[in-house]
Every structure is written in structure tokens, then in C-alpha cells.
Write a protein that holds these residues in place. Structure first.
Motif, PDB file in Angstrom:
ATOM      1  N   UNK A 109       0.823  -1.199   0.000  1.00  0.00           N
ATOM      2  CA  UNK A 109       0.000   0.000   0.000  1.00  0.00           C
ATOM      3  C   UNK A 109       0.864   1.259   0.000  1.00  0.00           C
ATOM      4  N   UNK A 110       1.882   1.281   0.856  1.00  0.00           N
ATOM      5  CA  UNK A 110       2.736   2.465   0.954  1.00  0.00           C
ATOM      6  C   UNK A 110       3.476   2.759  -0.340  1.00  0.00           C
ATOM      7  N   UNK A 111       3.975   1.718  -1.003  1.00  0.00           N
ATOM      8  CA  UNK A 111       4.690   1.918  -2.258  1.00  0.00           C
ATOM      9  C   UNK A 111       3.748   2.391  -3.347  1.00  0.00           C
ATOM     10  N   UNK A 112       2.536   1.850  -3.378  1.00  0.00           N
ATOM     11  CA  UNK A 112       1.544   2.313  -4.353  1.00  0.00           C
ATOM     12  C   UNK A 112       1.239   3.791  -4.152  1.00  0.00           C
ATOM     13  N   UNK A 113       1.095   4.216  -2.909  1.00  0.00           N
ATOM     14  CA  UNK A 113       0.834   5.634  -2.624  1.00  0.00           C
ATOM     15  C   UNK A 113       2.020   6.492  -3.059  1.00  0.00           C
ATOM     16  N   UNK A 114       3.235   6.018  -2.820  1.00  0.00           N
ATOM     17  CA  UNK A 114       4.418   6.765  -3.256  1.00  0.00           C
ATOM     18  C   UNK A 114       4.415   6.961  -4.769  1.00  0.00           C
ATOM     19  N   UNK A 115       4.060   5.909  -5.520  1.00  0.00           N
ATOM     20  CA  UNK A 115       4.031   6.007  -6.984  1.00  0.00           C
ATOM     21  C   UNK A 115       2.914   6.932  -7.457  1.00  0.00           C
ATOM     22  N   UNK A 116       1.766   6.846  -6.841  1.00  0.00           N
ATOM     23  CA  UNK A 116       0.659   7.723  -7.229  1.00  0.00           C
ATOM     24  C   UNK A 116       0.975   9.167  -6.854  1.00  0.00           C
ATOM     25  N   UNK A 117       1.557   9.358  -5.677  1.00  0.00           N
ATOM     26  CA  UNK A 117       1.841  10.712  -5.213  1.00  0.00           C
ATOM     27  C   UNK A 117       2.997  11.381  -5.931  1.00  0.00           C
ATOM     28  N   UNK A 118       4.089  10.621  -6.164  1.00  0.00           N
ATOM     29  CA  UNK A 118       5.280  11.213  -6.767  1.00  0.00           C
ATOM     30  C   UNK A 118       5.233  11.227  -8.284  1.00  0.00           C
ATOM     31  N   UNK A 119       5.489  10.096  -8.949  1.00  0.00           N
ATOM     32  CA  UNK A 119       5.384  10.054 -10.407  1.00  0.00           C
ATOM     33  C   UNK A 119       3.997  10.460 -10.915  1.00  0.00           C
ATOM     34  N   UNK A 120       2.958  10.163 -10.134  1.00  0.00           N
ATOM     35  CA  UNK A 120       1.621  10.583 -10.539  1.00  0.00           C
ATOM     36  C   UNK A 120       1.525  12.089 -10.684  1.00  0.00           C
ATOM     37  N   UNK A 121       2.093  12.810  -9.741  1.00  0.00           N
ATOM     38  CA  UNK A 121       2.120  14.271  -9.845  1.00  0.00           C
ATOM     39  C   UNK A 121       2.924  14.713 -11.062  1.00  0.00           C
ATOM     40  N   UNK A 122       4.057  14.046 -11.294  1.00  0.00           N
ATOM     41  CA  UNK A 122       4.895  14.401 -12.440  1.00  0.00           C
ATOM     42  C   UNK A 122       4.171  14.193 -13.766  1.00  0.00           C
ATOM     43  N   UNK A 123       3.338  13.154 -13.851  1.00  0.00           N
ATOM     44  CA  UNK A 123       2.610  12.876 -15.094  1.00  0.00           C
ATOM     45  C   UNK A 123       1.397  13.783 -15.250  1.00  0.00           C
ATOM     46  N   UNK A 124       0.630  13.939 -14.172  1.00  0.00           N
ATOM     47  CA  UNK A 124      -0.681  14.573 -14.276  1.00  0.00           C
ATOM     48  C   UNK A 124      -0.685  16.066 -13.995  1.00  0.00           C
ATOM     49  N   UNK A 125       0.352  16.574 -13.301  1.00  0.00           N
ATOM     50  CA  UNK A 125       0.282  17.957 -12.821  1.00  0.00           C
ATOM     51  C   UNK A 125       1.487  18.804 -13.202  1.00  0.00           C
ATOM     52  N   UNK A 126       2.089  18.489 -14.342  1.00  0.00           N
ATOM     53  CA  UNK A 126       3.228  19.303 -14.788  1.00  0.00           C
ATOM     54  C   UNK A 126       2.982  19.928 -16.153  1.00  0.00           C
ATOM     55  N   UNK A 127       1.719  20.178 -16.478  1.00  0.00           N
ATOM     56  CA  UNK A 127       1.399  20.968 -17.655  1.00  0.00           C
ATOM     57  C   UNK A 127       0.753  20.235 -18.804  1.00  0.00           C
ATOM     58  N   UNK A 128       0.879  18.913 -18.882  1.00  0.00           N
ATOM     59  CA  UNK A 128       0.311  18.182 -20.018  1.00  0.00           C
ATOM     60  C   UNK A 128      -1.213  18.200 -20.000  1.00  0.00           C
ATOM     61  N   UNK A 129      -1.806  18.256 -18.802  1.00  0.00           N
ATOM     62  CA  UNK A 129      -3.262  18.201 -18.699  1.00  0.00           C
ATOM     63  C   UNK A 129      -3.851  19.433 -17.996  1.00  0.00           C
ATOM     64  N   UNK A 130      -3.052  20.478 -17.843  1.00  0.00           N
ATOM     65  CA  UNK A 130      -3.532  21.661 -17.143  1.00  0.00           C
ATOM     66  C   UNK A 130      -2.392  22.397 -16.479  1.00  0.00           C
ATOM     67  N   UNK A 131      -2.671  23.128 -15.398  1.00  0.00           N
ATOM     68  CA  UNK A 131      -1.628  23.892 -14.721  1.00  0.00           C
ATOM     69  C   UNK A 131      -0.491  22.994 -14.224  1.00  0.00           C
ATOM     70  N   UNK A 132       0.705  23.575 -14.145  1.00  0.00           N
ATOM     71  CA  UNK A 132       1.887  22.816 -13.727  1.00  0.00           C
ATOM     72  C   UNK A 132       2.324  23.217 -12.325  1.00  0.00           C
ATOM     73  N   UNK A 133       2.650  22.210 -11.509  1.00  0.00           N
ATOM     74  CA  UNK A 133       3.182  22.488 -10.176  1.00  0.00           C
ATOM     75  C   UNK A 133       4.693  22.684 -10.226  1.00  0.00           C
ATOM     76  N   UNK A 134       5.328  22.367 -11.353  1.00  0.00           N
ATOM     77  CA  UNK A 134       6.761  22.575 -11.510  1.00  0.00           C
ATOM     78  C   UNK A 134       7.594  21.558 -10.753  1.00  0.00           C
TER      79      UNK A 134
END
Length: 270
Positions: free
Chosen positions: A12-37
Motif C-alpha cells: 500500500x505504501x509503495x503504491x501511494x508513493x508512486x501515485x503521489x510522486x510520479x503521478x504528480x509528475x505525469x498529471x500535474x506538470x502541464x500536459x493536462x492543465x496547470x503545472x506544479x513545476x
């Protein structure tokens, strides 16, 4: 039962790390909207680790990283017999976390996960800054050593449980701020695995390096920790190694130098 709890917590913890870290990099860095940088991605990794440290730390210690597990096994802070449960949970959890990110991203028409858009690790054409193999290897070894060293320091007496998650989470944030431009930051073999299996291509071809070098970094982190906490050497798996003789000779040489310096000081005072 305890072993299966470790397996479940690490999964569970590793899944959360992947969703939280790489997930942010994929979904929240400009490809689908605003970027968190870069700062936002670094904080996402650190916050994911921090939250999980408090959520599952009492069950498994919240390794969620084979390099961390290796460091704790080498120092005998985690029994070797528990290794399959840690690694099994981490590998499956990483793939499931990557799968969740892949499913979410694929809801957008025209998206197709590949090494250019799925937060993979790499060098040369896969490095965000175009860094080569040597820079990648040094970065992954040194940054993983830093992470493992900090994790080991939190195991000493007097380090309160409330400080552990914050300390390790901030360390992972710092590591990402330094190394995202170089390798997209792995320091965790299963973090690389969980994204590469969906991106394919060069990400799979370069995956071996992000298994090997973080594990080498874990060993270096243990050695750095032992250089500072040298009285703990006999309690580790390295207690019967030549390192003990090296340490004892270094201590003897230091004492001789100290005695010589004291003698010189005494003569000068006269």
C-alpha cells in the motif's frame, strides 16, 4: 500474520508513493492543465513518504524502497527473513501505483504512455537535462546514500517517532530538488520499475541502472553511517569484515596523533 501485515503495508505504501510522486509528475506538470513545476513534484514525493511514514511506520517501518530495505538488512535493523515480504510488497505496490496513474492519464483522448511523458528515469535522451551515464550513476549512488544514511540516523535512541516522518520526507524532497534535472530522480528501484513497465522502450532498456546504482548507494549510505556510528559496526552484517580492523587501526592512529599533539603542546607550554 505479522509478515503478511508487513507485505500489505509495504504494498500500500509503495503504491501511494508512486501515485503521489510520479503521478504528480505525469498529471500535474502541464500536459493536462496547470503545472506544479519541479518544486511541486519534489514536495509530492516528500509528502507521500511523510504521510506513509506516519500511516504504516508502526507496521513495517515504511521502507517502500528496496534500497532502504537493503540498508536496514545490512545493519541488522530488519531481519533477513523478512526480506521477501518487503520486496514482494514493494514490487507489486509499485506496479499497481503505476497502473493507477496509467489508467487516469489514459482517460484523456490521445494520451499514450511512453518514455517522454510517463515520469521515467534515465540518462542521455531520457534525462530532463540531457545528462550522460556518468552523471546519472554518480547522482543515483550519492542521493541514495544520503537517503539511506538519514533513515539509519533516525533509528538511533533519542530520535523521537514524531520526527522520523518529517525528517525522511524532507530528505526525499531535497533529493528530488537536486536530481530531477539529472535522472528524474529514482533512488528507489521499484519507483523506476513501476513507471517503466508502462512506458516501455528505452525506459525498460535503462531500467537496470536504476536497480543497480540505488542498491550500491544503499551500501555507501551504510558505510557513511558506520563511519559516524562506528560503535555499531559489530552489530551489523559487516561486523566480521575487514572494516573492523580498519576502524581499530584508524582509532589507534588517531589516539597516537592526539598523544603526540598533547606532548608538543606540553613542551610549548614549558
Amino acid at each position: 500474520m505479522k509478515d503478511m501485515r508487513i507485505f500489505a503495508a509495504e504494498l500500500f505504501g509503495t503504491a501511494v508513493l508512486l501515485i503521489g510522486g510520479p503521478g504528480t509528475a505525469v498529471l500535474a506538470t502541464g500536459a493536462f492543465g496547470p503545472s506544479v513545476g519541479v518544486l511541486g513534484v519534489a514536495l509530492a514525493f516528500g509528502l507521500a513518504l511523510l504521510v506513509m511514514a506516519y500511516a504504516i511506520g508502526s507496521v513495517s517501518g515504511c521502507h517502500i524502497n528496496p534500497a532502504v530495505t537493503l540498508g536496514l538488512v545490512l545493519t541488522r535493523k530488519t531481519p533477513m527473513s523478512k526480506l521477501p515480504y518487503y520486496l514482494g510488497g514493494q514490487i507489486i505496490g509499485a506496479v499497481l501505483g503505476g497502473l493507477v496513474v496509467w489508467i487516469i492519464a489514459n482517460d484523456i483522448d490521445g494520451f499514450s504512455a511512453d518514455e517522454t511523458n510517463f515520469a521515467v528515469n534515465g540518462w542521455a535522451q531520457l534525462s530532463p537535462g540531457g545528462f550522460g551515464f556518468s552523471a546519472m550513476a554518480i547522482t543515483e549512488i550519492v542521493m541514495t546514500a544520503l537517503l539511506v544514511f538519514v533513515v539509519l540516523t533516525t533509528t538511533r535512541k533519542g530520535f523521537s517517532a514524531g520526527q522520523i516522518g518529517l525528517t525522511v520526507g524532507l530528505t526525499l524532497t531535497l533529493i528530488h530538488l537536486i536530481s530531477i534535472p539529472v535522472t528524474n530522480t529514482s533512488v528507489n528501484p521499484v519507483r523506476s520499475l513501476g513507471m517503466a513497465v508502462f512506458a516501455g522502450g528505452d525506459a525498460i532498456e535503462q531500467l537496470w541502472a536504476f536497480i543497480l546504482f540505488p542498491l550500491l548507494g544503499a551500501v555507501l549510505g551504510v558505510l557513511i553511517w558506520l563511519a559516524i556510528e562506528d560503535e555499531s559496526l559489530e552489530d551489523t552484517m559487516l561486523g566480521d569484515s575487514p572494516l573492523v580492523d580498519v576502524r581499530d587501526k584508524a582509532q589507534a592512529a588517531t589516539e597516537q596523533l592526539s598523544d603526540a599533539a598533547s606532548g608538543v603542546t606540553d613542551r610549548l607550554d614549558r
